[in-house]
Scaffold this active site. Structure first.
Site, PDB file in Angstrom:
ATOM      1  N   ASP A   1      62.580  33.038  -5.803  1.00  0.00           N
ATOM      2  CA  ASP A   1      61.763  33.772  -4.835  1.00  0.00           C
ATOM      3  C   ASP A   1      62.540  34.927  -4.196  1.00  0.00           C
ATOM      4  O   ASP A   1      62.659  35.008  -2.983  1.00  0.00           O
ATOM      5  CB  ASP A   1      61.286  32.758  -3.772  1.00  0.00           C
ATOM      6  CG  ASP A   1      60.398  33.381  -2.724  1.00  0.00           C
ATOM      7  OD1 ASP A   1      59.602  34.266  -3.074  1.00  0.00           O
ATOM      8  OD2 ASP A   1      60.518  32.982  -1.547  1.00  0.00           O
TER       9      ASP A   1
ATOM     10  N   GLU B   1      67.854  24.006  -5.142  1.00  0.00           N
ATOM     11  CA  GLU B   1      66.563  23.434  -5.522  1.00  0.00           C
ATOM     12  C   GLU B   1      66.375  23.207  -7.013  1.00  0.00           C
ATOM     13  O   GLU B   1      65.383  23.668  -7.606  1.00  0.00           O
ATOM     14  CB  GLU B   1      65.422  24.294  -4.966  1.00  0.00           C
ATOM     15  CG  GLU B   1      65.402  24.365  -3.454  1.00  0.00           C
ATOM     16  CD  GLU B   1      64.094  24.882  -2.890  1.00  0.00           C
ATOM     17  OE1 GLU B   1      63.328  25.520  -3.640  1.00  0.00           O
ATOM     18  OE2 GLU B   1      63.836  24.648  -1.696  1.00  0.00           O
TER      19      GLU B   1
ATOM     20  N   TYR C   1      59.740  22.214   4.038  1.00  0.00           N
ATOM     21  CA  TYR C   1      58.681  23.116   4.516  1.00  0.00           C
ATOM     22  C   TYR C   1      57.403  22.377   4.899  1.00  0.00           C
ATOM     23  O   TYR C   1      56.308  22.846   4.635  1.00  0.00           O
ATOM     24  CB  TYR C   1      58.396  24.178   3.446  1.00  0.00           C
ATOM     25  CG  TYR C   1      59.517  25.203   3.341  1.00  0.00           C
ATOM     26  CD1 TYR C   1      59.622  26.237   4.255  1.00  0.00           C
ATOM     27  CD2 TYR C   1      60.480  25.104   2.337  1.00  0.00           C
ATOM     28  CE1 TYR C   1      60.649  27.158   4.186  1.00  0.00           C
ATOM     29  CE2 TYR C   1      61.518  26.026   2.256  1.00  0.00           C
ATOM     30  CZ  TYR C   1      61.588  27.049   3.181  1.00  0.00           C
ATOM     31  OH  TYR C   1      62.604  27.966   3.111  1.00  0.00           O
TER      32      TYR C   1
ATOM     33  N   GLU D   1      67.286  24.968   4.727  1.00  0.00           N
ATOM     34  CA  GLU D   1      66.138  25.884   4.855  1.00  0.00           C
ATOM     35  C   GLU D   1      65.010  25.181   5.578  1.00  0.00           C
ATOM     36  O   GLU D   1      64.706  24.025   5.296  1.00  0.00           O
ATOM     37  CB  GLU D   1      65.596  26.311   3.480  1.00  0.00           C
ATOM     38  CG  GLU D   1      66.385  27.351   2.753  1.00  0.00           C
ATOM     39  CD  GLU D   1      65.723  27.784   1.442  1.00  0.00           C
ATOM     40  OE1 GLU D   1      64.481  27.781   1.368  1.00  0.00           O
ATOM     41  OE2 GLU D   1      66.474  28.102   0.508  1.00  0.00           O
TER      42      GLU D   1
HETATM   43  C1  BDP Z   1      62.765  27.711  -0.970  1.00  0.00           C
HETATM   44  C2  BDP Z   1      63.747  28.556  -1.764  1.00  0.00           C
HETATM   45  C3  BDP Z   1      63.861  29.977  -1.220  1.00  0.00           C
HETATM   46  C4  BDP Z   1      62.491  30.532  -0.917  1.00  0.00           C
HETATM   47  C5  BDP Z   1      61.822  29.656   0.121  1.00  0.00           C
HETATM   48  C6  BDP Z   1      60.445  30.161   0.519  1.00  0.00           C
HETATM   49  O1  BDP Z   1      65.010  27.961  -1.787  1.00  0.00           O
HETATM   50  O2  BDP Z   1      64.555  30.774  -2.144  1.00  0.00           O
HETATM   51  O3  BDP Z   1      62.533  31.858  -0.521  1.00  0.00           O
HETATM   52  O4  BDP Z   1      61.671  28.388  -0.438  1.00  0.00           O
HETATM   53  O5  BDP Z   1      59.479  29.809  -0.155  1.00  0.00           O
HETATM   54  O6  BDP Z   1      62.152  26.809  -1.780  1.00  0.00           O
HETATM   55  O7  BDP Z   1      60.339  30.921   1.473  1.00  0.00           O
END
Ligand code: BDP
Length: 636
Positions: free
Chosen positions: A195, A438, A507, A543
């Site tokens: 991404d 990931e 997330y 993240e």
């Molecule tokens: C994670 C990835 C990252 C993406 C992020 C996203 O590690 O590179 O930019 O999600 O979706 O899965 O913002």
């Protein structure tokens, strides 16, 4: 093994006739010693930065090599080096094919009795290099340097033509690449399995450099420990050439020196330098010692190289990450090297700005997602006391496609890891090697609640062997740092068994339970407990976050608003504060960054930055500053 310039040249010739599909010239390892020591200007070494406007020509038909473009480009246009080509040229944003760079330079005549090399800081993704029409070799993989000897090919007293062919085609056998059926490949353009935008070209400085002919240093590896008030810097030195003696000189900021002689066995020497009343390196006191390694007599050294290092230790004990034996908490970000027009090219003012914003917001760490950064970044982090998780470009790995591709990716990852550790091993700021971001099972998407393992047995075995192998390789190359990879939401938890600590991206509330805070909080908290009960290791969230369109305001339940992003980050930090085993929270992302075109990427941007791409703070940035600088309640 002696790795002289002559040896390099012989290996170059060998490699040209037997080009290895993975590493090209690199398979013999000659580039490794050449990249260990960043070119340095001092009394006996020289360097010439070739950053400037170069000639450039696209080669979509890949005719340049047969047509001998290394003898001169037929119809060049101008381009800046360093810098990605994508946004410098008109209407070539998505061009990833073959391109040619060319420049002409004198090599200073004062270098004449030296060995001369060329070092390319980063060519994304594959490069071939010529000087004066003669092929030097090739290198695969972006974001890491490579070098070739050019001593016998330099023309003295006249201009030398340097030509570099670079291409960035995406394929399943590259790292990173695109894998058919991967999580993102069908939904973005260009079709990457990651991404961020696949920026291409010469992203960092190209250097010509010289080292003394009679003898020179090839590598210096510093490791540090301390006992009570006495610090130790252990120096492992590798040289080439005829010289019997040398020394390591450690000086502190007051000019107090400790000198230890080097005694070589063959080309190798090891020495411990003890420092009384040592000042340890930490984010609060990033104290650096000067370490100079010399060959030959002290009155007139044959070669000399200077490093700055901090004395510090890093380990995991129980639930804690210990820096110098004391628990630390990581507050920080995942970042990208990304700026308008520069693309992924070195942008020093942006780098300095980012460090000042990290201080402003109260962060003490970041991850070099998803590739090693420019070498100056690490020097600055050493000086400013910022902790780094250093990551190779192995993002979006899968283990269920063609075995040949998996095998090739494994070899590439091994080499990239070796290149990164060779390059970055002397930075006190680097506390952790991250071997992948990931890696994902085929079932990802059908199982996004995390923690369970439903990859097929064969896929599981390949993944564990691949990732475990990389983790063990990192430990073997550098036992003094932590090793990990970043686990994907919904990925098999047991792949992480060999990591020193658990580093995960989550997330909830964004990609799952979208917009539903109550559910997101429940799942997130529950998964943290589950992971801790399984591993009994510290957990760092590498993240978490939400996209926010800068300037879009709404009530805080409305996705893409600055308020929603702020609420999401706040909620995650509150939960982490209730879990004593969570030792790090790194927001995704530091700043908005460019991606391919995709439905969820408005304007080709990932908007999870707490700063905009041009580094203006969103509401979430003020929240973090309030929590991390003003209030300091709990860990986060
Ligand atoms: C994670 C990835 C990252 C993406 C992020 C996203 O590690 O590179 O930019 O999600 O979706 O899965 O913002």
């Amino acid at each position: 093994m002696k790795r002289s310039f002559l040896y390099c040249i012989i290996t170059v010739l060998f490699a040209i006739s037997f080009i290895d599909p993975v590493a090209g010239i690199a398979q013999n390892g000659t580039y490794i010693p050449a990249i260990a020591l960043y070119p340095q200007q001092n009394a006996v070494r020289n360097r010439l930065d070739l950053s400037s406007i170069w000639n450039f020509q696209l080669d979509p038909a890949e005719e340049g090599e047969n047509a001998g473009w290394f003898n001169g480009l037929p119809a060049p246009q101008s381009i800046a080096v360093p810098g990605s080509w994508n946004d410098q040229l008109d209407q070539k944003h998505n061009y990833l094919g073959c391109s040619w760079y060319e420049m002409e330079t004198y090599v200073p005549s004062s270098w004449k009795n030296n060995e001369v090399g060329i070092r390319i800081g980063s060519a994304v993704y594959f490069a071939k290099v010529w000087i004066n029409g003669q092929l030097l070799g090739q290198h695969e993989g972006g974001h890491l340097p490579f070098a070739f000897a050019v001593t016998d090919k330099v023309k003295w007293g006249e201009k030398n033509r340097i030509t570099i062919m670079v291409e960035n085609k995406l394929s399943a056998d590259r790292v990173p690449g695109n894998v058919a059926g991967g999580a993102l490949t069908s939904v973005n353009y260009p079709n990457t399995n990651y991404d961020f935008f696949p920026y291409s070209g010469l992203h960092r400085s190209v250097w010509l450099y010289s080292v003394p002919k009679q003898a020179h240093l090839i590598d210096i590896a510093l490791t540090t420990t301390f006992q009570g008030s006495t610090g130790t810097i252990h120096a492992k030195v590798k040289k080439h050439g005829k010289v019997a003696n040398g020394r390591v000189i450690v000086s502190d900021k007051d000019g107090k020196q400790t000198v230890m002689p080097l005694r070589f066995t063959g080309d190798d020497a090891n020495v411990d330098v003890q420092i009384a009343d040592v000042k340890l390196w930490s984010p609060d006191t990033p104290y650096l010692y000067n370490v100079t390694v010399e060959l030959g007599n002290a009155s007139k050294p044959i070669d000399s190289y200077n490093l700055q290092t901090g004395v510090r230790t890093i380990e995991v004990k129980g639930n804690d990450i210990l820096l110098n034996g004391e628990p630390i908490i990581l507050r920080g970000f995942g970042k990208h090297e990304d700026f308008p027009i520069f693309g992924r090219g070195t942008a020093l003012p942006v780098m300095i700005r980012d460090f000042s914003l990290m201080k402003w917001i109260g962060a003490n760490s970041f991850r070099t997602s998803h590739y090693p950064y420019d070498e100056t970044v690490y020097e600055e982090a050493d000086k400013q006391g910022i902790l780094i998780i250093d990551e190779i470009p192995s993002v979006g790995l899968v283990f269920y496609d063609d075995k040949k591709d998996i095998d090739r990716r494994r070899k590439l990852c091994d080499r990239m890891l070796e290149e990164m550790i060779t390059r970055d091993k002397n930075h006190p700021s680097v506390i952790m090697w991250c071997v992948a971001n990931e890696p994902s099972p085929k079932t990802l998407g059908s199982n996004v609640m995390g923690g369970s393992n439903d990859a097929a047995e064969e896929e599981n075995n390949i993944a564990k062997d691949f990732l475990g192998g990389l983790l063990r390789q990192a430990k073997k190359l550098d036992p003094s740092r932590l090793t990990t990879f970043v686990g994907v939401m919904g990925g098999p938890a047991d792949w992480m068994a060999e990591c020193d600590l658990i580093t995960i991206n989550r997330y909830y509330g964004w990609y799952t339970n979208t917009g539903n805070f109550a559910m997101a909080e429940r799942y997130f908290g529950g998964e943290l407990d589950k992971l801790y009960n399984q591993f009994h290791k510290p957990i760092v969230l590498t993240e978490f976050g939400a996209d926010a369109i800068s300037g879009h305001h709404a009530n805080e339940d409305e996705m893409y608003s600055e308020e929603f992003q702020r609420k999401m980050i706040n909620a995650y930090l509150d939960i982490a504060n209730t879990k004593p085993f969570v030792k790090g929270m790194m927001v995704w992302a530091f700043a908005d960054f460019r991606t391919g075109q995709a439905l969820m990427r408005v304007g080709g941007m990932n908007l999870k930055g707490v700063f905009t791409q041009d580094r203006r703070p969103k509401m979430a940035a003020w929240l973090l500053r309030k929590r991390w600088v003003d209030e300091k309640k709990g860990n986060f």
